[in-house]
Design a protein around this motif. Sequence first.
Motif, short mmCIF file in Angstrom:
data_model
loop_
_atom_site.label_atom_id
_atom_site.label_comp_id
_atom_site.label_asym_id
_atom_site.label_seq_id
_atom_site.Cartn_x
_atom_site.Cartn_y
_atom_site.Cartn_z
N ILE A 255 0.85 -1.19 0.00
CA ILE A 255 0.00 0.00 0.00
C ILE A 255 0.89 1.24 0.00
O ILE A 255 1.79 1.37 0.82
N LEU A 256 0.62 2.16 -0.94
CA LEU A 256 1.44 3.36 -1.09
C LEU A 256 0.90 4.51 -0.26
O LEU A 256 -0.30 4.74 -0.18
N ALA A 257 1.80 5.25 0.38
CA ALA A 257 1.44 6.47 1.09
C ALA A 257 1.15 7.57 0.08
O ALA A 257 1.57 7.49 -1.07
N GLY A 258 0.46 8.62 0.49
CA GLY A 258 0.09 9.70 -0.41
C GLY A 258 1.27 10.32 -1.13
O GLY A 258 1.19 10.62 -2.31
N ALA A 259 2.38 10.52 -0.45
CA ALA A 259 3.55 11.16 -1.06
C ALA A 259 4.28 10.24 -2.04
O ALA A 259 4.99 10.71 -2.91
N ALA A 260 4.09 8.94 -1.90
CA ALA A 260 4.81 7.98 -2.75
C ALA A 260 4.11 7.75 -4.08
O ALA A 260 4.70 7.19 -5.00
N LYS A 261 2.86 8.19 -4.22
CA LYS A 261 2.12 7.98 -5.46
C LYS A 261 2.62 8.93 -6.54
O LYS A 261 2.88 10.09 -6.29
N GLU A 262 2.73 8.41 -7.76
CA GLU A 262 3.10 9.25 -8.89
C GLU A 262 1.84 9.91 -9.43
O GLU A 262 0.75 9.38 -9.31
N LYS A 263 2.03 11.06 -10.05
CA LYS A 263 0.91 11.72 -10.70
C LYS A 263 0.44 10.82 -11.85
O LYS A 263 1.25 10.38 -12.66
N PRO A 264 -0.85 10.53 -11.92
CA PRO A 264 -1.32 9.64 -13.00
C PRO A 264 -1.15 10.29 -14.37
O PRO A 264 -1.22 11.51 -14.50
N GLN A 265 -0.90 9.46 -15.37
CA GLN A 265 -0.74 9.96 -16.73
C GLN A 265 -1.90 9.52 -17.62
O GLN A 265 -1.96 9.91 -18.77
N VAL A 266 -2.80 8.68 -17.10
CA VAL A 266 -3.94 8.23 -17.87
C VAL A 266 -5.15 9.06 -17.46
O VAL A 266 -5.39 9.28 -16.28
N ASP B 207 -12.73 8.90 -24.68
CA ASP B 207 -11.44 8.25 -24.96
C ASP B 207 -10.57 8.25 -23.70
O ASP B 207 -10.55 9.23 -22.96
N LYS B 208 -9.85 7.17 -23.47
CA LYS B 208 -8.83 7.12 -22.42
C LYS B 208 -7.51 7.47 -23.10
O LYS B 208 -7.18 6.89 -24.14
N VAL B 209 -6.79 8.42 -22.55
CA VAL B 209 -5.57 8.90 -23.19
C VAL B 209 -4.39 8.89 -22.23
O VAL B 209 -4.55 8.91 -21.01
N LEU B 210 -3.21 8.85 -22.82
CA LEU B 210 -1.95 8.95 -22.09
C LEU B 210 -1.39 10.32 -22.41
O LEU B 210 -1.25 10.69 -23.57
#
Length: 94
Positions: free
Chosen positions: A26-37, A62-65
Amino acid sequence: MTIKPLADRVVIKMVEAEETTKSGIILAGAAKEKPQVAEVVAVGPGGVVDGKEVKMYLKVGDKVLMSKYSGTEVKIDGNEYTILRQDDILAIVE
C-alpha cells in the motif's frame, strides 16, 4: 456548469492513481506518482491554429496517455479537470 474548450484544446479528467503496487504494497500519499492516464471530457472544434489546419482526432470518452506535467489544472463544481492542447496527448489507451 459545463466546459467547452476552444480551438485545439481538450478537457480531461485524471483517472485515480493506484493505491497499491502489483505486489500488494500500500502506497502512502507522497509515494504515489501523478497519474498519466485520463478520460476525455470535452473536445474543442479544431480549425486553424497558428496558421495551420488542426483536425481533432479525439472524442469524448477516450482514455488517453498524456505528458506528465502538461496542461492547466482547473477546479469546477468540486471536480478537478486539466485543459491542454491536443499536441500534449501522447496516445489513446485501448
